[in-house]
Design an enzyme around this catalytic site. Structure first.
Site, PDB file in Angstrom:
ATOM      1  N   LEU A 144       0.828  -1.205   0.000  1.00 12.01           N
ATOM      2  CA  LEU A 144       0.000   0.000   0.000  1.00 12.01           C
ATOM      3  C   LEU A 144       0.860   1.251   0.000  1.00 12.01           C
ATOM      4  O   LEU A 144       2.038   1.214   0.340  1.00 12.01           O
ATOM      5  CB  LEU A 144      -0.933  -0.001   1.219  1.00 12.01           C
ATOM      6  CG  LEU A 144      -1.925  -1.162   1.279  1.00 12.01           C
ATOM      7  CD1 LEU A 144      -2.731  -1.101   2.568  1.00 12.01           C
ATOM      8  CD2 LEU A 144      -2.840  -1.157   0.067  1.00 12.01           C
ATOM      9  N   CYS A 145       0.241   2.350  -0.378  1.00 14.43           N
ATOM     10  CA  CYS A 145       0.867   3.664  -0.433  1.00 14.43           C
ATOM     11  C   CYS A 145       1.561   3.942   0.892  1.00 14.43           C
ATOM     12  O   CYS A 145       0.957   3.693   1.939  1.00 14.43           O
ATOM     13  CB  CYS A 145      -0.213   4.703  -0.714  1.00 14.43           C
ATOM     14  SG  CYS A 145       0.370   6.392  -0.717  1.00 14.43           S
ATOM     15  N   PRO A 146       2.768   4.389   0.869  1.00 11.46           N
ATOM     16  CA  PRO A 146       3.590   4.886  -0.228  1.00 11.46           C
ATOM     17  C   PRO A 146       4.612   3.874  -0.753  1.00 11.46           C
ATOM     18  O   PRO A 146       5.495   4.231  -1.519  1.00 11.46           O
ATOM     19  CB  PRO A 146       4.310   6.064   0.409  1.00 11.46           C
ATOM     20  CG  PRO A 146       4.604   5.576   1.797  1.00 11.46           C
ATOM     21  CD  PRO A 146       3.362   4.763   2.167  1.00 11.46           C
TER      22      PRO A 146
END
Length: 82
Positions: A10-12
């Site tokens: 997941l981000c980042p």
């Protein structure tokens, strides 16, 4: 050509892995990132624009992942954090 598999991250993290890979290749070389995070379709183009890299291609894969082909820009890499 360097390939990064950032599925299920997941981000980042997908962008951070892309950034690291781009710093390790020569200007003009391409890196392919595969990610499943829906935010990567926003984050990767934004990162490329901010960092001076070129988004060569972006496509949706049949398994729900996204594939980004990014060419390293010619600008000098940012200075390392102290």
């Amino acid at each position: 050509m360097t390939r990064i598999d950032a599925r299920d991250l997941l981000c980042p993290l997908p962008v951070l892995r892309l950034r690291k890979a781009l710093m390790e290749v020569a200007a003009g070389d391409q890196v392919i990132l595969t990610a499943t995070d829906p935010m990567s379709v926003v984050d990767v183009p934004h990162f490329c624009g901010q960092a001076g890299h070129v988004m060569v291609a972006q496509r949706d894969l049949s398994d729900g992942a996204y594939e980004f082909t990014v060419q390293r820009g010619h600008a000098a890499p940012p200075p390392e954090d102290i």
